[in-house]
Design an enzyme around this catalytic site. Structure first.
Site, PDB file in Angstrom:
ATOM      1  N   ASP A  99       0.820  -1.225   0.000  1.00  0.00           N
ATOM      2  CA  ASP A  99       0.000   0.000   0.000  1.00  0.00           C
ATOM      3  C   ASP A  99       0.850   1.271   0.000  1.00  0.00           C
ATOM      4  O   ASP A  99       0.413   2.310   0.471  1.00  0.00           O
ATOM      5  CB  ASP A  99      -0.952   0.029   1.213  1.00  0.00           C
ATOM      6  CG  ASP A  99      -1.743  -1.250   1.371  1.00  0.00           C
ATOM      7  OD1 ASP A  99      -2.351  -1.673   0.381  1.00  0.00           O
ATOM      8  OD2 ASP A  99      -1.740  -1.828   2.477  1.00  0.00           O
ATOM      9  N   GLU A 100       2.045   1.206  -0.565  1.00  0.00           N
ATOM     10  CA  GLU A 100       2.934   2.364  -0.539  1.00  0.00           C
ATOM     11  C   GLU A 100       2.624   3.390  -1.631  1.00  0.00           C
ATOM     12  O   GLU A 100       3.109   4.523  -1.567  1.00  0.00           O
ATOM     13  CB  GLU A 100       4.407   1.921  -0.696  1.00  0.00           C
ATOM     14  CG  GLU A 100       4.887   0.975   0.373  1.00  0.00           C
ATOM     15  CD  GLU A 100       4.759  -0.474  -0.046  1.00  0.00           C
ATOM     16  OE1 GLU A 100       5.324  -1.335   0.632  1.00  0.00           O
ATOM     17  OE2 GLU A 100       4.077  -0.747  -1.064  1.00  0.00           O
ATOM     18  N   LYS A 102       2.657   2.249  -5.190  1.00  0.00           N
ATOM     19  CA  LYS A 102       3.424   1.785  -6.345  1.00  0.00           C
ATOM     20  C   LYS A 102       2.724   2.085  -7.664  1.00  0.00           C
ATOM     21  O   LYS A 102       3.355   2.440  -8.655  1.00  0.00           O
ATOM     22  CB  LYS A 102       3.673   0.276  -6.236  1.00  0.00           C
ATOM     23  CG  LYS A 102       4.463  -0.135  -5.002  1.00  0.00           C
ATOM     24  CD  LYS A 102       4.611  -1.641  -4.910  1.00  0.00           C
ATOM     25  CE  LYS A 102       3.318  -2.357  -4.597  1.00  0.00           C
ATOM     26  NZ  LYS A 102       2.789  -2.066  -3.244  1.00  0.00           N
ATOM     27  N   GLY A 126      -4.014  -4.030  -4.686  1.00  0.00           N
ATOM     28  CA  GLY A 126      -4.898  -2.961  -5.138  1.00  0.00           C
ATOM     29  C   GLY A 126      -4.120  -1.692  -5.396  1.00  0.00           C
ATOM     30  O   GLY A 126      -3.544  -1.117  -4.473  1.00  0.00           O
ATOM     31  N   HIS A 127      -4.069  -1.260  -6.649  1.00  0.00           N
ATOM     32  CA  HIS A 127      -3.313  -0.057  -7.001  1.00  0.00           C
ATOM     33  C   HIS A 127      -4.272   1.036  -7.464  1.00  0.00           C
ATOM     34  O   HIS A 127      -5.030   0.856  -8.410  1.00  0.00           O
ATOM     35  CB  HIS A 127      -2.291  -0.367  -8.094  1.00  0.00           C
ATOM     36  CG  HIS A 127      -1.192  -1.274  -7.633  1.00  0.00           C
ATOM     37  ND1 HIS A 127      -0.277  -1.847  -8.484  1.00  0.00           N
ATOM     38  CD2 HIS A 127      -0.850  -1.697  -6.390  1.00  0.00           C
ATOM     39  CE1 HIS A 127       0.572  -2.586  -7.789  1.00  0.00           C
ATOM     40  NE2 HIS A 127       0.230  -2.511  -6.523  1.00  0.00           N
ATOM     41  N   GLN A 310       2.030  -6.140  -3.520  1.00  0.00           N
ATOM     42  CA  GLN A 310       2.390  -6.247  -2.100  1.00  0.00           C
ATOM     43  C   GLN A 310       3.771  -5.617  -1.859  1.00  0.00           C
ATOM     44  O   GLN A 310       4.079  -4.604  -2.448  1.00  0.00           O
ATOM     45  CB  GLN A 310       2.329  -7.714  -1.628  1.00  0.00           C
ATOM     46  CG  GLN A 310       0.946  -8.332  -1.681  1.00  0.00           C
ATOM     47  CD  GLN A 310       0.626  -8.877  -3.054  1.00  0.00           C
ATOM     48  OE1 GLN A 310       1.438  -9.493  -3.705  1.00  0.00           O
ATOM     49  NE2 GLN A 310      -0.584  -8.637  -3.518  1.00  0.00           N
ATOM     50  N   THR A 386      -8.351  -2.822  -2.001  1.00  0.00           N
ATOM     51  CA  THR A 386      -9.027  -4.078  -2.316  1.00  0.00           C
ATOM     52  C   THR A 386     -10.155  -4.386  -1.338  1.00  0.00           C
ATOM     53  O   THR A 386     -11.236  -4.817  -1.729  1.00  0.00           O
ATOM     54  CB  THR A 386      -8.007  -5.238  -2.323  1.00  0.00           C
ATOM     55  OG1 THR A 386      -7.026  -4.975  -3.331  1.00  0.00           O
ATOM     56  CG2 THR A 386      -8.688  -6.559  -2.615  1.00  0.00           C
ATOM     57  N   THR A 387      -9.932  -4.166  -0.036  1.00  0.00           N
ATOM     58  CA  THR A 387     -10.888  -4.601   0.979  1.00  0.00           C
ATOM     59  C   THR A 387     -11.566  -3.468   1.723  1.00  0.00           C
ATOM     60  O   THR A 387     -12.598  -3.688   2.355  1.00  0.00           O
ATOM     61  CB  THR A 387     -10.172  -5.482   2.024  1.00  0.00           C
ATOM     62  OG1 THR A 387      -9.181  -4.674   2.681  1.00  0.00           O
ATOM     63  CG2 THR A 387      -9.483  -6.674   1.358  1.00  0.00           C
ATOM     64  N   ARG A 391      -6.018   0.592   7.761  1.00  0.00           N
ATOM     65  CA  ARG A 391      -4.635   0.178   7.918  1.00  0.00           C
ATOM     66  C   ARG A 391      -4.090   0.630   9.267  1.00  0.00           C
ATOM     67  O   ARG A 391      -4.445   1.700   9.750  1.00  0.00           O
ATOM     68  CB  ARG A 391      -3.774   0.755   6.791  1.00  0.00           C
ATOM     69  CG  ARG A 391      -4.185   0.260   5.409  1.00  0.00           C
ATOM     70  CD  ARG A 391      -3.417   0.961   4.303  1.00  0.00           C
ATOM     71  NE  ARG A 391      -3.938   0.549   2.993  1.00  0.00           N
ATOM     72  CZ  ARG A 391      -4.104   1.351   1.962  1.00  0.00           C
ATOM     73  NH1 ARG A 391      -3.787   2.635   2.069  1.00  0.00           N
ATOM     74  NH2 ARG A 391      -4.579   0.907   0.824  1.00  0.00           N
ATOM     75  N   ASP A 419       3.075  14.716   2.109  1.00  0.00           N
ATOM     76  CA  ASP A 419       2.118  15.761   2.480  1.00  0.00           C
ATOM     77  C   ASP A 419       1.273  15.391   3.689  1.00  0.00           C
ATOM     78  O   ASP A 419       0.776  16.269   4.405  1.00  0.00           O
ATOM     79  CB  ASP A 419       1.205  16.086   1.297  1.00  0.00           C
ATOM     80  CG  ASP A 419       0.459  14.873   0.769  1.00  0.00           C
ATOM     81  OD1 ASP A 419      -0.754  14.956   0.542  1.00  0.00           O
ATOM     82  OD2 ASP A 419       1.084  13.817   0.574  1.00  0.00           O
ATOM     83  N   GLY A 500       6.360  11.969  -3.421  1.00  0.00           N
ATOM     84  CA  GLY A 500       4.930  12.177  -3.622  1.00  0.00           C
ATOM     85  C   GLY A 500       4.364  13.165  -2.620  1.00  0.00           C
ATOM     86  O   GLY A 500       4.607  13.041  -1.418  1.00  0.00           O
ATOM     87  N   GLY A 502       0.906  14.191  -2.989  1.00  0.00           N
ATOM     88  CA  GLY A 502      -0.535  14.138  -3.208  1.00  0.00           C
ATOM     89  C   GLY A 502      -0.849  12.961  -4.102  1.00  0.00           C
ATOM     90  O   GLY A 502       0.050  12.355  -4.700  1.00  0.00           O
TER      91      GLY A 502
END
Length: 511
Positions: A99-100, A102, A126-127, A310, A386-387, A391, A419, A500, A502
């Site tokens: 969840d970074e 990518k 999930g992207h 992942q 995804t779910t 987190r 940010d 990043g 935003g």
């Protein structure tokens, strides 16, 4: 020991200070009971939600003044310099617990590559990405390069493919004007993930009770289990529907014998076979010998970008086992998941949040418990693509990040969501571990009991307390933000080339 926020406050020109806290969230003293901070974070969240609107507005705006135009040109020049310097075969991999962000970097880089390929995982990845108009897309199996129409997307042999989900994803993309026909190739060696795998995933989690893994329940683990015990069904098997029913019957019977709660009947088999006859017909144009395709592309000097799912701390070998995924999301998974030689792989970019998150169960040394973790969660919108699961949030774990850099050999890092930290008066970095008796731990330990008992030493840096979401040049960042970025690079020994600020495509600083 507990140290008050006022006692740790730094002067603007101070580099850092340190303190020690137990891993169970002692560092959240800075954030607790601070209503003003909470209000600031809610404002920041609102600003992040408005990015989509702002992106659309900017595309039709009148010419800006010369200074802003000059800044944009400088950032564009830095972007092209960074992107053009990447090797022919490059990769983007997660360097925390997933969840970074990518997908965003892959989406941005994709238009400069001929092929974007997924090498492992399944629909548990999930992207979230945005197109040039600011429209949001949540991808799970389709590589994030799909929004760039000149890019060919490959789903490699290391991926487990749930066809109902894949077709739903393709239909959603095409209904939103994103063409997919002729642009997605699926390995004939990839394994098929069936609905029953998802049922088994849930039964397995229920069986584990309090020791549950915390999976996405998308059937990933059970599908890889079928693959490893050699009774799995591959994409190429769809070309032989005469033997397909027997193979599926073996899989379903095995699940029924293992889990009393799994109800299997001849009608279930019959219905599933009929479904997959239709799927096989629709899938046929996508099926490809991707091992041959990838190696041909390399020999033809085409540029290839590998998208990992992942992250390394969830790797089946190197992660916090057993609280891991069932594939190899680290560098080694590129070769086994696509069938390309190690010597062909060049630059790897590790994606890391400016803080740390993870979902599900398992150790999390720098986790912030209670209200402090909630503030980060809502400011960063830390809910699974995804779910939708919330987190767990904590400070950036330098020990874990160095471990990931060691395993993958990253040439550079992409620091995301800087940010989100913008309104914090002070920011902490977990820089080292030690045992309860003070004995230092040199690397990320494999033993979960050790992880549960370690102490984390934190380095405290001053916050910048200003909105940075519109900044596009590194030199324009507040000095405290620059120092935070530089300190991370110093500690891990890998340069940070992408920052990043935003969720939008344009919200990226090239350093």
């Amino acid at each position: 020991m507990n140290v008050s926020s006022s006692a740790m406050r730094l002067e603007a020109n101070t580099v850092s200070t340190t303190r020690v806290a137990a891993s169970a969230g002692g560092s959240c003293n800075l954030l607790l009971n601070n209503q003003k901070l909470y209000n600031h974070q809610q404002l920041l969240l609102t600003q992040r939600r408005r990015v989509k609107v702002l992106t659309v507005c900017c595309s039709t705006a009148k010419p800006v003044d010369a200074l802003v135009d000059q800044q944009k040109q400088a950032n564009d020049s830095a972007a092209m310099s960074r992107i053009n310097s990447l090797s022919q075969v490059s990769g983007v991999l997660g360097s925390q617990w997933g969840d970074e962000g990518k997908g965003k970097l892959v989406d941005i880089l994709a238009k400069h590559f001929d092929v974007v390929a997924r090498c492992q995982g399944g629909a548990n990845a999930g992207h979230t990405i945005y197109n040039s108009e600011g429209k949001k897309f949540a991808l799970h199996l389709v590589p994030s390069g799909i929004l760039n129409e000149e890019t060919l997307c490959v789903i490699g042999n290391g991926v487990v493919v749930h066809l109902p989900g894949l077709f739903k994803e393709i239909d959603g993309l095409e209904s939103n004007g994103v063409p997919c026909k002729g642009r997605i190739l699926i390995s004939d060696r990839a394994h098929l993930l069936f609905d029953f795998h998802q049922v088994v995933d849930g039964l397995r989690e229920a069986e584990l009770a309090k020791s549950f893994i915390g999976t996405t329940r998308r059937g990933i683990g059970p599908c890889y289990s079928s693959k490893v015990i050699r009774n799995g069904i591959r994409v190429s098997d769809l070309r032989h529907m005469d033997t397909f029913p027997q193979k599926l019957d073996l899989l379903l019977s095995d699940a029924a014998s293992r889990f009393p709660g799994f109800n299997y009947s001849p009608d279930m088999l019959r219905e599933e076979v009929e479904r997959y006859k239709k799927f096989a017909e629709r899938l046929e144009p996508y099926i490809t010998d991707t091992v041959h395709f990838m190696n041909e592309a390399i020999s033809e000097k085409k540029r290839i970008l590998v998208e990992g799912g992942q992250a390394t701390m969830l790797d089946i070998d190197f992660g916090t086992y057993p609280f891991v995924t069932s594939s190899s999301p680290s560098a080694g998974g590129i070769c086994t998941g696509l069938g390309i030689a190690p010597r062909a792989v060049g630059d790897l970019v590790g994606v890391v949040k400016a803080y740390t998150t993870r979902v599900g169960s398992g150790p999390f040394p720098t986790e912030i418990l209670g209200k402090g973790g909630d503030l980060l969660r809502f400011a960063g919108q830390e809910f699974g693509t995804t779910t939708g699961r919330p987190r767990r949030c904590g400070w950036l774990d330098i020990v874990a990040l160095k471990y990931c850099c060691l395993i993958n050999g990253f040439s550079s890092l992409n620091l995301t969501k800087l940010d989100v930290l913008s309104e914090l008066p002070e920011i902490e970095l977990g820089v080292s571990y030690s045992l309860q008796d003070g004995t230092p731990i040199k690397s990320f330990p494999a033993d979960l009991r050790t992880l549960e008992q370690i102490k984390v030493e934190y380095e405290v840096l001053p916050g910048w307390q200003s909105d940075i979401s519109s900044i596009r040049n590194y030199s324009d960042l507040p000095k405290a933000a620059q120092r935070y970025v530089e300190r991370i690079g110093e500690l891990v020994g890998v340069p940070i080339h992408y920052i990043g600020v935003g969720p939008g495509r344009d919200a990226l600083i090239y350093k």
